[in-house]
Enzyme design. Structure first.
Site, PDB file in Angstrom:
ATOM      1  N   ASP A  36       1.017  -1.345  -0.098  1.00 30.22           N
ATOM      2  CA  ASP A  36       0.053   0.267   0.224  1.00 30.22           C
ATOM      3  C   ASP A  36       0.900   1.345   0.027  1.00 30.22           C
ATOM      4  OD1 ASP A  36      -3.018  -0.109   0.712  1.00 30.22           O
ATOM      5  OD2 ASP A  36      -2.509   2.049   0.709  1.00 30.22           O
ATOM      6  N   VAL A  55       5.956  -0.938   1.651  1.00 34.42           N
ATOM      7  CA  VAL A  55       4.998  -0.031   1.071  1.00 34.42           C
ATOM      8  C   VAL A  55       5.706   0.859  -0.029  1.00 34.42           C
ATOM      9  CG1 VAL A  55       5.252   3.146   1.876  1.00 34.42           C
ATOM     10  CG2 VAL A  55       5.355   1.566   3.906  1.00 34.42           C
ATOM     11  N   ASN A  78      -5.789  -4.656  -6.421  1.00 34.37           N
ATOM     12  CA  ASN A  78      -7.273  -4.373  -4.712  1.00 34.37           C
ATOM     13  C   ASN A  78      -7.032  -2.900  -4.936  1.00 34.37           C
ATOM     14  OD1 ASN A  78      -9.223  -4.999  -3.060  1.00 34.37           O
ATOM     15  ND2 ASN A  78      -7.636  -4.257  -2.093  1.00 34.37           N
ATOM     16  N   TYR A 144     -14.381   6.388 -13.410  1.00 33.05           N
ATOM     17  CA  TYR A 144     -14.046   5.385 -12.487  1.00 33.05           C
ATOM     18  C   TYR A 144     -14.976   3.993 -13.346  1.00 33.05           C
ATOM     19  CZ  TYR A 144     -14.676   1.527  -8.791  1.00 33.05           C
ATOM     20  OH  TYR A 144     -14.295   0.807  -7.403  1.00 33.05           O
ATOM     21  N   LYS A 148     -13.015   0.366 -14.195  1.00 32.47           N
ATOM     22  CA  LYS A 148     -12.841  -1.221 -13.746  1.00 32.47           C
ATOM     23  C   LYS A 148     -13.533  -1.816 -15.314  1.00 32.47           C
ATOM     24  CE  LYS A 148     -12.210  -0.502  -9.430  1.00 32.47           C
ATOM     25  NZ  LYS A 148     -10.777  -1.478  -9.072  1.00 32.47           N
TER      26      LYS A 148
HETATM   27  N1  LIG Z   1     -15.894  -0.483  -1.918  1.00 32.46           N
HETATM   28  C1  LIG Z   1     -16.423  -0.375  -1.890  1.00 32.46           C
HETATM   29  O1  LIG Z   1     -17.717   0.001  -2.114  1.00 32.46           O
HETATM   30  C2  LIG Z   1     -15.912  -0.997  -3.474  1.00 32.46           C
HETATM   31  C3  LIG Z   1     -16.677  -1.951  -4.497  1.00 32.46           C
HETATM   32  C4  LIG Z   1     -16.442  -1.979  -5.693  1.00 32.46           C
HETATM   33  C5  LIG Z   1     -15.157  -2.403  -6.072  1.00 32.46           C
HETATM   34  N2  LIG Z   1     -13.856  -1.237  -4.554  1.00 32.46           N
HETATM   35  C6  LIG Z   1     -13.023  -1.865  -5.113  1.00 32.46           C
HETATM   36  O2  LIG Z   1     -11.463  -2.174  -4.717  1.00 32.46           O
HETATM   37  C7  LIG Z   1     -11.079  -2.425  -3.396  1.00 32.46           C
HETATM   38  C8  LIG Z   1     -10.905  -1.440  -2.732  1.00 32.46           C
HETATM   39  O3  LIG Z   1     -11.195  -0.240  -2.244  1.00 32.46           O
HETATM   40  P1  LIG Z   1     -12.290  -0.415  -0.506  1.00 32.46           P
HETATM   41  O4  LIG Z   1     -13.636   0.048  -0.911  1.00 32.46           O
HETATM   42  O5  LIG Z   1     -11.050  -1.890   0.511  1.00 32.46           O
HETATM   43  O6  LIG Z   1     -10.908   1.290  -0.285  1.00 32.46           O
HETATM   44  P2  LIG Z   1     -10.363   1.569   0.181  1.00 32.46           P
HETATM   45  O7  LIG Z   1      -9.762   3.297   0.276  1.00 32.46           O
HETATM   46  O8  LIG Z   1     -10.670   1.221   2.105  1.00 32.46           O
HETATM   47  O9  LIG Z   1      -8.426   1.359   0.221  1.00 32.46           O
HETATM   48  C9  LIG Z   1      -8.248   1.000  -0.736  1.00 32.46           C
HETATM   49  C10 LIG Z   1      -6.822   1.293  -0.942  1.00 32.46           C
HETATM   50  O10 LIG Z   1      -6.078   0.838  -1.778  1.00 32.46           O
HETATM   51  C11 LIG Z   1      -4.470   1.516  -1.621  1.00 32.46           C
HETATM   52  N3  LIG Z   1      -4.090   3.177  -2.165  1.00 32.46           N
HETATM   53  C12 LIG Z   1      -4.142   3.760  -3.421  1.00 32.46           C
HETATM   54  N4  LIG Z   1      -3.557   4.690  -4.176  1.00 32.46           N
HETATM   55  C13 LIG Z   1      -2.938   3.802  -3.868  1.00 32.46           C
HETATM   56  C14 LIG Z   1      -1.239   3.952  -4.587  1.00 32.46           C
HETATM   57  N5  LIG Z   1      -1.451   4.342  -5.376  1.00 32.46           N
HETATM   58  N6  LIG Z   1      -0.334   2.946  -4.331  1.00 32.46           N
HETATM   59  C15 LIG Z   1      -0.561   1.499  -3.264  1.00 32.46           C
HETATM   60  N7  LIG Z   1      -1.811   1.369  -2.677  1.00 32.46           N
HETATM   61  C16 LIG Z   1      -3.062   2.105  -3.053  1.00 32.46           C
HETATM   62  C17 LIG Z   1      -5.045   2.574  -0.719  1.00 32.46           C
HETATM   63  O11 LIG Z   1      -4.024   4.060   0.429  1.00 32.46           O
HETATM   64  C18 LIG Z   1      -6.184   2.148   0.613  1.00 32.46           C
HETATM   65  O12 LIG Z   1      -5.637   1.700   1.631  1.00 32.46           O
HETATM   66  C19 LIG Z   1     -10.901  -1.023  -4.914  1.00 32.46           C
HETATM   67  O13 LIG Z   1      -9.799  -1.639  -6.014  1.00 32.46           O
HETATM   68  C20 LIG Z   1     -11.903   0.038  -5.329  1.00 32.46           C
HETATM   69  O14 LIG Z   1     -12.479  -0.616  -6.671  1.00 32.46           O
HETATM   70  C21 LIG Z   1     -14.692  -1.197  -3.770  1.00 32.46           C
END
Ligand SMILES: NC(=O)c1ccc[n+]([C@@H]2O[C@H](COP(=O)([O-])OP(=O)(O)OC[C@H]3O[C@@H](n4cnc5c(N)ncnc54)[C@H](O)[C@@H]3O)[C@@H](O)[C@H]2O)c1
Length: 240
Positions: A36, A55, A78, A144, A148
């Site tokens: 992350d 990191v 992810n 977005y 996706k």
């Molecule tokens: N939460 C939802 O409703 C939902 C729905 C559909 C899809 N998703 C997808 O699930 C995945 C995870 O999302 P989430 O809801 O856990 O979000 P979140 O924001 O809790 O977690 C996303 C993580 O990605 C990290 N990140 C962002 N940019 C980065 C970079 N440049 N390099 C490394 N890490 C980076 C962030 O620091 C964060 O820890 C994403 O791909 C999101 O599009 C989420």
């Protein structure tokens, strides 16, 4: 189901779905490396779950190279960001580039570096976190949704080209999941207004752990004949 003896790299591991994947995969016996950009969040995950962490900003060449240098059996792309429900006309170049860079280009570059190494060592698994927005136009904003949809295309292309060479590549498509993602930016006013009439069609929010459960199955040998597939984890939202 067991992931014993496998090394799994999970991006976006400091929060939400990624963090739950770390917990679930470790419980199945995998050696997990959480990646992350959020150093403080990763440190907490490492302390709580005893996993290794890296990191890295996955939008940089250095970040991708650091991950690609690892010996990986299971790669979960992810990490991702939302676009605040911004419609086409208000999507400026900066927003488009930021969303595409992390949601699409980073998984592409990681797969390009890692998949040939998986082939060379006899196999591997890739799981991409897509979205309900990979399958419909009305689940997020313009960038977005485009990112996706394209990530699902990348998933299928890798599955088709590399399945016979021992690498499976699938996707999960979460619906509305309780994580920090939605709160990271205020929503676009017009996008939100367009979206609001459809709120009642969204099933109750799911939990990150419910997505991680499905992910753990898809990366396990129990899913060894599943390739190029997208599994919705959305409480039935895609069925509306
Ligand atoms: N939460 C939802 O409703 C939902 C729905 C559909 C899809 N998703 C997808 O699930 C995945 C995870 O999302 P989430 O809801 O856990 O979000 P979140 O924001 O809790 O977690 C996303 C993580 O990605 C990290 N990140 C962002 N940019 C980065 C970079 N440049 N390099 C490394 N890490 C980076 C962030 O620091 C964060 O820890 C994403 O791909 C999101 O599009 C989420």
């Amino acid at each position: 189901m067991t992931l014993q003896g496998k090394t799994a790299v999970i991006t976006g591991a400091a929060s939400g779905i990624g963090r739950s994947m770390v917990r679930r995969f470790a419980a199945e016996g995998a050696t997990v490396i959480g990646v992350d950009i959020d150093e403080a969040g990763l440190a907490k995950v490492a302390a709580q779950m005893g996993c290794a962490v890296l990191v890295a900003d996955l939008t940089t060449a250095e970040g991708v190279a650091a991950v690609a240098a690892l010996d990986i059996d299971i790669l979960c792309n992810n990490a991702g960001i939302l676009d605040a429900l911004t419609p086409l006309e208000d999507t400026d170049d900066a927003l488009w580039d930021r969303v595409l860079d992390i949601n699409l280009t980073a998984p592409f570059k990681l797969c390009r570096a890692v998949v040939p190494k998986m082939v060379a060592k006899g196999g591997g698994v890739v799981l991409n976190t897509c979205s309900a927005a990979s399958l419909s136009g009305g689940r997020a904003g313009c960038s977005y949704t485009a990112s996706k949809h394209a990530l699902l295309g990348l998933t299928r292309s890798i599955a088709w080209y590399y399945g016979a060479r021992g690498v499976r590549c699938n996707a999960i498509a979460p619906g509305a999941i309780q994580t920090k993602m939605q709160m990271r930016q205020p929503p676009h006013e017009g996008g939100m207004q367009a979206y609001m009439p459809y709120f009642p069609t969204i099933p109750p929010q799911g939990k990150a752990a419910e997505v991680a459960d499905v992910a753990a199955f898809l990366v396990s040998d129990g899913a060894r004949y599943v390739n190029g597939e997208v599994i919705s984890v959305d409480g039935g939202w895609n069925a509306y």
